[in-house]
Scaffold this motif. Structure first.
Motif, PDB file in Angstrom:
ATOM      1  N   ALA A  72      11.595  -0.530 -25.027  1.00  0.00           N
ATOM      2  CA  ALA A  72      13.072   0.428 -24.915  1.00  0.00           C
ATOM      3  C   ALA A  72      12.363   1.809 -24.949  1.00  0.00           C
ATOM      4  O   ALA A  72      12.889   3.050 -24.118  1.00  0.00           O
ATOM      5  CB  ALA A  72      13.777   0.275 -26.373  1.00  0.00           C
ATOM      6  N   ARG A  73      10.683   2.826 -25.764  1.00  0.00           N
ATOM      7  CA  ARG A  73      10.481   3.472 -25.727  1.00  0.00           C
ATOM      8  C   ARG A  73       9.931   3.788 -24.061  1.00  0.00           C
ATOM      9  O   ARG A  73       9.669   4.658 -23.555  1.00  0.00           O
ATOM     10  CB  ARG A  73       9.699   4.072 -26.720  1.00  0.00           C
ATOM     11  CG  ARG A  73      10.309   4.026 -27.777  1.00  0.00           C
ATOM     12  CD  ARG A  73       9.426   4.096 -28.682  1.00  0.00           C
ATOM     13  NE  ARG A  73      10.051   4.348 -30.251  1.00  0.00           N
ATOM     14  CZ  ARG A  73       9.329   4.606 -31.517  1.00  0.00           C
ATOM     15  NH1 ARG A  73       7.604   4.216 -32.425  1.00  0.00           N
ATOM     16  NH2 ARG A  73       9.900   4.397 -33.017  1.00  0.00           N
ATOM     17  N   THR A 109      18.375   5.718 -31.322  1.00  0.00           N
ATOM     18  CA  THR A 109      17.530   6.421 -30.224  1.00  0.00           C
ATOM     19  C   THR A 109      16.750   4.918 -29.877  1.00  0.00           C
ATOM     20  O   THR A 109      16.679   3.465 -31.087  1.00  0.00           O
ATOM     21  CB  THR A 109      16.544   6.816 -32.288  1.00  0.00           C
ATOM     22  OG1 THR A 109      17.010   5.921 -32.987  1.00  0.00           O
ATOM     23  CG2 THR A 109      16.703   7.810 -32.160  1.00  0.00           C
ATOM     24  N   PRO A 110      15.467   4.958 -29.650  1.00  0.00           N
ATOM     25  CA  PRO A 110      14.853   3.497 -28.826  1.00  0.00           C
ATOM     26  C   PRO A 110      13.673   3.243 -30.405  1.00  0.00           C
ATOM     27  O   PRO A 110      13.189   4.129 -30.566  1.00  0.00           O
ATOM     28  CB  PRO A 110      14.245   4.331 -27.523  1.00  0.00           C
ATOM     29  CG  PRO A 110      14.176   5.870 -27.383  1.00  0.00           C
ATOM     30  CD  PRO A 110      15.172   5.974 -28.580  1.00  0.00           C
ATOM     31  N   ASP A 156      18.449  -3.677 -23.182  1.00  0.00           N
ATOM     32  CA  ASP A 156      17.253  -3.494 -23.929  1.00  0.00           C
ATOM     33  C   ASP A 156      18.007  -3.418 -25.200  1.00  0.00           C
ATOM     34  O   ASP A 156      17.195  -2.469 -25.700  1.00  0.00           O
ATOM     35  CB  ASP A 156      16.299  -3.019 -23.161  1.00  0.00           C
ATOM     36  CG  ASP A 156      15.708  -3.342 -24.000  1.00  0.00           C
ATOM     37  OD1 ASP A 156      14.815  -4.170 -24.642  1.00  0.00           O
ATOM     38  OD2 ASP A 156      13.997  -2.487 -23.800  1.00  0.00           O
ATOM     39  N   VAL A 188      20.037   0.661 -20.905  1.00  0.00           N
ATOM     40  CA  VAL A 188      20.112   0.311 -21.710  1.00  0.00           C
ATOM     41  C   VAL A 188      20.679  -0.500 -22.200  1.00  0.00           C
ATOM     42  O   VAL A 188      20.244  -1.373 -23.451  1.00  0.00           O
ATOM     43  CB  VAL A 188      20.319   1.787 -22.782  1.00  0.00           C
ATOM     44  CG1 VAL A 188      21.245   2.013 -24.232  1.00  0.00           C
ATOM     45  CG2 VAL A 188      20.008   3.477 -22.331  1.00  0.00           C
ATOM     46  N   ASN A 224      12.383   4.248 -21.506  1.00  0.00           N
ATOM     47  CA  ASN A 224      12.829   5.760 -21.841  1.00  0.00           C
ATOM     48  C   ASN A 224      12.004   7.079 -20.631  1.00  0.00           C
ATOM     49  O   ASN A 224      12.209   7.610 -20.754  1.00  0.00           O
ATOM     50  CB  ASN A 224      13.403   6.409 -23.247  1.00  0.00           C
ATOM     51  CG  ASN A 224      14.955   6.036 -23.351  1.00  0.00           C
ATOM     52  OD1 ASN A 224      15.723   7.045 -23.616  1.00  0.00           O
ATOM     53  ND2 ASN A 224      14.857   4.950 -24.375  1.00  0.00           N
ATOM     54  N   GLY A 232      16.148  -3.323 -28.203  1.00  0.00           N
ATOM     55  CA  GLY A 232      15.800  -2.496 -28.572  1.00  0.00           C
ATOM     56  C   GLY A 232      15.629  -1.077 -29.338  1.00  0.00           C
ATOM     57  O   GLY A 232      14.941   0.286 -29.459  1.00  0.00           O
ATOM     58  N   TYR A 233      17.292  -0.724 -29.412  1.00  0.00           N
ATOM     59  CA  TYR A 233      18.070   0.619 -29.662  1.00  0.00           C
ATOM     60  C   TYR A 233      18.112   0.470 -31.393  1.00  0.00           C
ATOM     61  O   TYR A 233      18.995  -0.795 -31.825  1.00  0.00           O
ATOM     62  CB  TYR A 233      18.799   1.185 -28.758  1.00  0.00           C
ATOM     63  CG  TYR A 233      18.154   1.039 -27.575  1.00  0.00           C
ATOM     64  CD1 TYR A 233      18.274   2.522 -27.684  1.00  0.00           C
ATOM     65  CD2 TYR A 233      18.057   0.701 -26.474  1.00  0.00           C
ATOM     66  CE1 TYR A 233      17.146   3.236 -25.788  1.00  0.00           C
ATOM     67  CE2 TYR A 233      17.411   0.632 -25.321  1.00  0.00           C
ATOM     68  CZ  TYR A 233      17.109   2.278 -24.859  1.00  0.00           C
ATOM     69  OH  TYR A 233      16.573   3.096 -23.967  1.00  0.00           O
TER      70      TYR A 233
END
Length: 365
Positions: free
Chosen positions: A97-98, A91-92, A57, A54, A101, A60-61
């Motif tokens: 990022a998604r 949250t992404p 990246d 996390v 996840n 991306g959050y």
């Protein structure tokens, strides 16, 4: 031989307290504290790995409080995500990022939960494995040896038999004490907890498929009842039993035992012999200790020995078994050796010394 009434009542009370179960030899397992420590370490490793992913990246959050994600936020997000708490404050937002996840963090979450509930899963799988082992053991068990009573006599008897080549997997111990059975399984034997005078307990030991049965109970009356039950379940097995009092030996033979050893008298005779001749006592003690020094071995006659006299073979022959008769080496009835004879010999013990099993039933007196 009489069975006192109070002994019968006490025995019935003990039967209600005994849990009939089959115990297979133990497998080496880690200590619980070590297992828990290992699981905690794996969970922390997953947590750190997720937080590191996390943080790499972090752009991306989105953090609803300040809009940026730092290292502490990454660990916070990893914690609430892996534990499926999911407050939604971080949250992404980017596609990368998604994607991470979906294909990385979600599998890590599943693995994290498996580690946390690993104890429950291990219990369930262990029960399944034990049931599978027990069913496979019952299916494969054939021509085995059942030892009833795992005290000094029973333990010594099975150690002697195993010294001749019998595998521990072919031995089943029956004893009313769960502690004794635990000791037997620790030694590598399968065990059954229960009263051996009950047919259902002996059936758990697959006695109906056994080749030989050793009865080494603490009481003579128990030995008689066990012999009666065992002979009823298995007509062809060889039953060898020990009694304390010589006067009970005929009753035990009538109950189905092929061979009866009077333990008290045998020990007394060995003591007397040792008093008269300590050296002879030492030799006799050595002979009955299989696998060391000199061994007394029963074996079949080989073709090269047919037609010879007992003193003409290489081994030291002390007796010849012909049919159901045991003849001394110097008896005129022996004459020349026959192919169907078996020899009782004294040989130097070696790691490969084995007794060729005699599957014939012995005659009753």
């Amino acid at each position: 031989m009489k069975l006192p009434g109070h002994d019968a009542i006490a025995r019935q009370a003990d039967e209600r307290l005994v849990t009939h179960r089959v115990a297979l030899p133990r497998r080496t397992v880690e200590r619980p504290i070590r297992q828990v420590t290992k699981r905690v370490a794996m969970a922390l490793l997953l947590l750190v790995g997720t937080a590191f992913i996390v943080y790499l990246d972090r752009d991306g959050y989105n953090d609803n409080s300040d809009g940026s994600v730092d290292l502490l936020d990454a660990f916070y997000y990893a914690t609430v995500t892996l534990s499926t708490t999911g407050y939604g404050d971080i949250t992404p937002v980017s596609d990368a990022a998604r994607f991470t996840n979906i294909f990385v963090i979600t599998p890590l979450r599943v693995l994290f939960l498996i580690i946390l509930v690993g104890t429950t899963l291990e219990v369930l799988t262990e029960r399944t494995r034990e049931e599978w082992r027990l069913n496979r053991w019952r299916t494969a068990l054939r021509e085995h040896t059942v030892v009833i009573g795992f005290g000094t006599k029973g333990r010594s008897a099975i150690q002697t038999v195993c010294a001749t080549g019998l595998k521990k997997e072919q031995v089943v111990v029956v004893d009313p004490s769960s502690k004794v059975i635990d000791a037997a399984t620790a030694d590598g034997y399968a065990g059954v907890v229960g009263d051996a005078t009950r047919s259902d307990v002996l059936l758990r030991a697959e006695l109906q498929k056994a080749r030989q049965i050793i009865i080494a109970t603490q009481r003579d009356d128990t030995a008689v009842l066990v012999a009666l039950t065992a002979r009823q379940l298995n007509r062809g097995a060889k039953i060898v039993a020990a009694v304390r009092e010589e006067e009970n030996a005929p009753l035990l033979r009538q109950s189905g035992a092929d061979v009866v050893i009077t333990s008290a008298s045998a020990a007394g005779r060995l003591l007397g012999l040792s008093v008269l001749s300590p050296s002879a006592g030492m030799v006799l003690e050595d002979l009955i200790q299989q696998g060391s020094g000199l061994d007394i071995v029963e074996r079949p006659v080989v073709k090269a020995e047919v037609g010879l006299g007992p003193r003409e073979v290489d081994d030291l022959v002390v007796s010849v078994v012909r049919g159901h008769r045991v003849l001394g080496y110097d008896e005129p009835a022996v004459g020349k050796l026959q192919l169907t004879d078996r020899l009782i010999t004294i040989v130097r013990a070696t790691p490969h010394t084995q007794i060729a099993p005699d599957t014939r039933r012995l005659p009753k007196d």
